[in-house]
Design a protein around this motif. Structure first.
Motif, mmCIF file in Angstrom:
data_model
loop_
_atom_site.group_PDB
_atom_site.id
_atom_site.type_symbol
_atom_site.label_atom_id
_atom_site.label_comp_id
_atom_site.label_asym_id
_atom_site.label_seq_id
_atom_site.Cartn_x
_atom_site.Cartn_y
_atom_site.Cartn_z
ATOM 1 N N LEU A 30 0.817 -1.206 0.000
ATOM 2 C CA LEU A 30 0.000 0.000 0.000
ATOM 3 C C LEU A 30 0.855 1.263 0.000
ATOM 4 N N ARG A 31 0.492 2.202 -0.849
ATOM 5 C CA ARG A 31 1.080 3.543 -0.811
ATOM 6 C C ARG A 31 -0.085 4.519 -0.676
ATOM 7 N N TYR A 32 -0.050 5.296 0.402
ATOM 8 C CA TYR A 32 -1.153 6.195 0.715
ATOM 9 C C TYR A 32 -1.017 7.552 0.041
ATOM 10 N N ARG A 33 -2.143 8.148 -0.252
ATOM 11 C CA ARG A 33 -2.192 9.544 -0.690
ATOM 12 C C ARG A 33 -1.848 10.431 0.511
ATOM 13 N N TRP A 49 -9.127 14.007 5.879
ATOM 14 C CA TRP A 49 -8.339 12.840 6.263
ATOM 15 C C TRP A 49 -7.131 12.644 5.363
ATOM 16 N N THR A 50 -6.070 12.103 5.954
ATOM 17 C CA THR A 50 -4.937 11.623 5.165
ATOM 18 C C THR A 50 -5.342 10.303 4.519
ATOM 19 N N GLY A 51 -4.518 9.856 3.572
ATOM 20 C CA GLY A 51 -4.763 8.546 2.984
ATOM 21 C C GLY A 51 -4.694 7.440 4.027
ATOM 22 N N ARG A 52 -3.718 7.532 4.930
ATOM 23 C CA ARG A 52 -3.593 6.521 5.983
ATOM 24 C C ARG A 52 -4.861 6.472 6.838
ATOM 25 N N ARG A 53 -5.400 7.639 7.181
ATOM 26 C CA ARG A 53 -6.616 7.672 8.005
ATOM 27 C C ARG A 53 -7.797 7.076 7.246
#
Length: 142
Positions: A30-33, A49-53
């Motif tokens: 996974l690579r988050y925005r 929200w962040t991508g991780r959130r």
């Protein structure tokens, strides 16, 4: 650089052509925005929200379905460095999900609650890999 969030039709057809009644392991990279990218009007779009959130929300909302079909996490890790492979191919998280069968995985992704939850995954990720493996015995050798 080509990015991947959802399977292509050809890749998904290849997945479905393999045996459905055997246990499978699914490697997830996974690579988050930096910032989650929700569709306009989605209830989470204005939350900043962040991508991780957003991916955490995906885990929270899809987790009950994952467990109901018999899914379990068998390994999880945080990326540190690429040892063999393209330098630009970096991942934030990786994990291996185990399913009792490919049929269980297909049951999960067809579930209406899962289909609502997967919007969070799509909003969260800028790139990903999902690779099916047939589990083999582990031990001290290669």
């Amino acid at each position: 650089m080509t990015v991947f969030i959802d399977p292509s039709r050809a890749n998904f057809d290849a997945f479905k052509a393999l045996p459905r009644d055997e246990p499978i392991h699914m490697l997830n990279l996974l690579r988050y925005r930096d910032q989650a990218d929700y569709p306009e009007g989605h209830e989470n779009a204005a939350k900043g929200w962040t991508g991780r959130r957003a991916y955490e929300e995906y885990g929270k909302t899809s987790g009950p379905i994952f467990r109901r079909v018999g899914g379990a996490m068998v390994w999880r890790g945080l990326f540190q460095t690429m040892v063999t492979g393209p330098d630009e191919e970096r991942w934030d998280d990786g994990f291996i999900a185990q399913y009792p069968s490919a049929a269980a995985f297909l049951e999960m992704i067809k579930d209406p609650d899962y289909q609502r939850a997967v919007v969070n995954r799509t909003a969260a990720l800028v790139d990903s890999r999902l690779v099916r493996f047939e589990p083999q015995a582990a031990g001290s050798g290669f």
